[in-house]
Design an enzyme around this catalytic site. Structure first.
Site, PDB file in Angstrom:
ATOM      1  N   GLN A 169       0.835  -1.209   0.000  1.00  0.00           N
ATOM      2  CA  GLN A 169       0.000   0.000   0.000  1.00  0.00           C
ATOM      3  C   GLN A 169       0.866   1.255   0.000  1.00  0.00           C
ATOM      4  OE1 GLN A 169      -2.654  -0.490   3.323  1.00  0.00           O
ATOM      5  NE2 GLN A 169      -3.644  -2.278   2.408  1.00  0.00           N
ATOM      6  N   ASP A 316      -2.700 -11.622   4.737  1.00  0.00           N
ATOM      7  CA  ASP A 316      -4.156 -11.746   4.654  1.00  0.00           C
ATOM      8  C   ASP A 316      -4.648 -13.181   4.841  1.00  0.00           C
ATOM      9  OD1 ASP A 316      -4.588  -9.092   4.261  1.00  0.00           O
ATOM     10  OD2 ASP A 316      -4.825  -9.219   2.084  1.00  0.00           O
ATOM     11  N   ARG A 391     -12.332 -10.693   7.538  1.00  0.00           N
ATOM     12  CA  ARG A 391     -11.547 -11.934   7.395  1.00  0.00           C
ATOM     13  C   ARG A 391     -11.681 -12.835   8.621  1.00  0.00           C
ATOM     14  NH1 ARG A 391      -8.933 -11.417   2.613  1.00  0.00           N
ATOM     15  NH2 ARG A 391      -8.124  -9.335   2.202  1.00  0.00           N
TER      16      ARG A 391
END
Ligand code: DC
Length: 637
Positions: A169, A316, A391
């Site tokens: 990012q 993730d 998540r």
């Protein structure tokens, strides 16, 4: 999306599916498309809330965005984009905020970026620092620069930047700003992170150069006009990870996830699973210059391993992999997981908590997460609060699928809408069971049923069925068609043949909207007779049960919901209020009319209005709606 979901285990999973378009690529495709000179065409964009926010933000910056279902077009260009008149709301999305910060740093003027409570507690200092070094003024709350983030942009100069912590990012924000800077902008990554920004900038014809050096990477970019993109977004591997892990750990399962992005920086989790002994087949093919893969997973015994953060740069997939570790023989150590603490929630703590809830052992040692697996069949059902982190909620759902017969309760599920709105649909498609709670609310006219059930449904994020509206619609149709409400066989036939849509928002019967008409005096006078007709009741009760099955639960209100329609509801409530209070609330209906209706409903032979033995009695007289709703919600197990 429901707030609380009950997920059942015990069934093998099978089938094929496609997961939503990759979120990372979707955000970037929109940003780079908005900077392109012309109209970009993007297919298969993520349909989650996060990406929708970025799309809306770009529109607020002056890009023209059209959404035609599967195809989204973005027309922008450097001369078109401008600082917005109002703050850009990034919702829950850290990716959206960081990318947009880089993009607006290149625009003259001031942009404010805001987010939800979770995003507002995520530090933005790592993007603020390079953007400030390039000449933008970036301010947030406190030294770690928490949102709201204010970016005063324009007049940027290139920098040479080595992020302290590898972050796709941050790299992307600097590169997007670099597109508007004078000179060269260089990002050195000690560890390579996801490469979508570079790849998309290359497809847009940017003046960009990429050099890989061992595990690291250097990217150089110079301001140059961008061409529009024409792109199909592949499936999101981090979403696919939940189904791949489910295929590995739910006994007797075989699942295929089609067309996911298969670049090396995103599919490290597959290597980890293979190392654990999983049966995972990857069929890669090239599409649109990017790599794309079908991944098939079937259940097999797993064993513990060591997982390094560099294998899964974004981390993730760690919550999903932790489930594989919990079902594996032996110990799995996830090394260097500190960054999990600053995701949408503290996922290091959350993952450890989930693993323990499902019956395996987990401990955090410094930045490592250590999991001791349990033997097959040793997992158990649980109650878990994801705190709204999508998540963690999806990981908990997969954990429940693997936990054998029984059901787990997952709270904080509505966050899944940020990234995977069809998650529960897909879970059912693969053969898993998921339902929401069923709340049955009975009570006489004016007891507060509608108001209370509407608010409960809103708080639970589930649908509401007003069964009284169905009886009213039949009464309306009988009057409209000249059928005598007391002609039982004729009204029963009418009810059987009618298509009733109970809404919300509108109630209709055979396509005619009757939302207002069913509250009028003639219907008030006729409805009790219609509702006393056993054949009408049989037809409507069947439809009410079908409604709940289709919605997987919900809030259902009426006169016989807890006694007849859903005697096994998760919670049954019988609302009352004093006669004076009920007349006051039904100011549009005469007091004697209400009393007559109560009398008829209570004394009729078929399913009279009565309180189920196990229904909680709530007198709503003089109480606020919130007060009553809080009490009812506290009874949901
Ligand atoms: O809740 P309401 O006033 O809109 O209900 C209209 C009529 O339908 C009322 O006379 C009771 C009846 N009814 C019923 O018998 N069973 C239900 N499940 C819902 C309503």
């Amino acid at each position: 999306m429901p707030v609380t979901v009950m997920v059942a285990g015990g069934a093998p999973l099978g089938g094929e599916l496609r997961v939503p378009g990759d979120k990372s690529i979707s955000h970037r495709a929109l940003c780079i498309g908005a900077l392109g000179e012309g109209t970009s065409v993007v297919r298969g964009l993520s349909d989650g809330d996060d990406v929708r926010r970025t799309r809306d933000a770009l529109a607020a910056l002056g890009a023209e965005v059209h959404d035609d279902g599967d195809v989204v077009t973005v027309s922008g260009g450097r001369g078109v984009l401008h600082a917005p008149g109002a703050p850009l709301d990034c919702g829950n999305s850290g990716t959206g905020m960081r990318l947009l910060a880089g993009l607006v740093a290149g625009l003259d003027g001031e942009t404010v970026l805001v987010g939800d409570a979770s995003l507002s507690s995520r530090p933005m200092d790592r993007v603020a620092a390079p953007l400030s070094a390039m000449g933008a003024t970036v301010t947030g709350r406190g030294p770690r620069c928490f949102p709201p983030l204010t970016v005063k942009g324009g007049g940027l100069q290139g920098v040479e930047w080595t992020p302290e912590v590898a972050s796709a990012q941050v790299k992307s924000a600097v590169l997007l700003a670099g597109l508007s800077a004078s000179g060269v902008t260089v990002v050195h990554e000690p560890v390579r992170t996801r490469t979508h920004t570079e790849e998309l900038l290359e497809s847009a014809g940017a003046d960009i150069e990429v050099v890989d050096d061992g595990v690291g990477r250097t990217v150089r970019v110079r301001a140059s006009p961008l061409e529009p993109l024409d792109l199909i977004v592949p499936g999101d591997p981090s979403q696919a990870a939940f189904w791949v892990v489910a295929g590995c750990i739910v006994p007797e399962s075989a699942i295929r996830v089609r067309a996911i992005y298969a670049g090396a920086t995103r599919t490290g989790f597959l290597g980890v699973l293979v190392r654990m002994g999983a049966s995972v087949d990857v069929v890669t093919r090239l599409r649109d210059g990017g790599s794309c893969a079908d991944v098939a997973a079937r259940s097999a015994p797993l064993s513990g391993t060591v997982v390094h953060a560099s294998e899964i740069p974004s981390l993730d997939e760690v919550p999903a992999l932790a489930l594989a570790a919990a079902s594996a023989e032996g110990t799995t150590r996830f090394v260097g997981m500190g960054e999990l603490r600053v995701k949408e929630s503290d996922r290091l703590e959350g993952t450890a908590r989930l693993v323990e809830a499902m019956g395996a052992a987990a401990r955090v040692e410094g930045d490592d997460l250590v999991i001791e697996g349990v033997r097959p069949g040793g997992l158990r059902h649980f109650r878990f609060d994801s705190g709204g982190d999508h998540r963690m909620a999806m990981a908990a759902a997969v954990a429940a699928l693997a936990a054998g017969p029984g059901e787990s309760r997952i709270d904080g599920f509505s966050g899944v809408a940020t990234s995977y709105p069809a998650f529960l649909q897909h879970l059912r498609h693969l053969g898993g069971g998921a339902r929401v709670q069923l709340v049955a609310i009975d009570g006489p006219a004016g007891s507060g049923k509608s108001t209370v059930s509407t608010e409960i449904a809103a708080r639970l994020g589930v649908a509401r069925l007003d069964t009284g509206a169905m009886y009213r619609a039949v009464a309306w149709a009988a009057l409209e068609r000249g059928v005598d409400p007391s002609d039982a066989p004729a009204v029963a036939e009418l009810a059987r043949d009618a298509a009733i849509d109970p809404g919300p928002p509108d109630v209709s019967i055979d396509g005619v909207v009757v939302t207002g008409a069913i509250r009028d005096a003639p219907v008030n006078a006729a409805v009790s007779t219609v509702a006393a007709n056993p054949a009408v009741r049989a037809t409507l009760v069947e439809r009410q049960r079908a409604w709940a099955a289709a919605h997987g639960g919900g809030v259902v209100e009426g006169r016989d919901i807890g006694t007849v329609v859903f005697p096994d509801a998760d919670v049954k409530v019988f609302l009352t209020a004093t006669p004076e209070e009920r007349v006051r609330r039904r100011h549009d209906e005469a007091a004697d009319g209400i009393a007559r209706r109560d009398e008829l409903d209570t004394t009729r032979a078929a399913s009279p209005l009565a309180r189920a033995d196990d229904a909680k009695l709530v007198d709503t007289t003089g109480r606020t709606v919130d007060d009553v709703v809080d009490e009812v919600l506290s009874w949901l197990r």
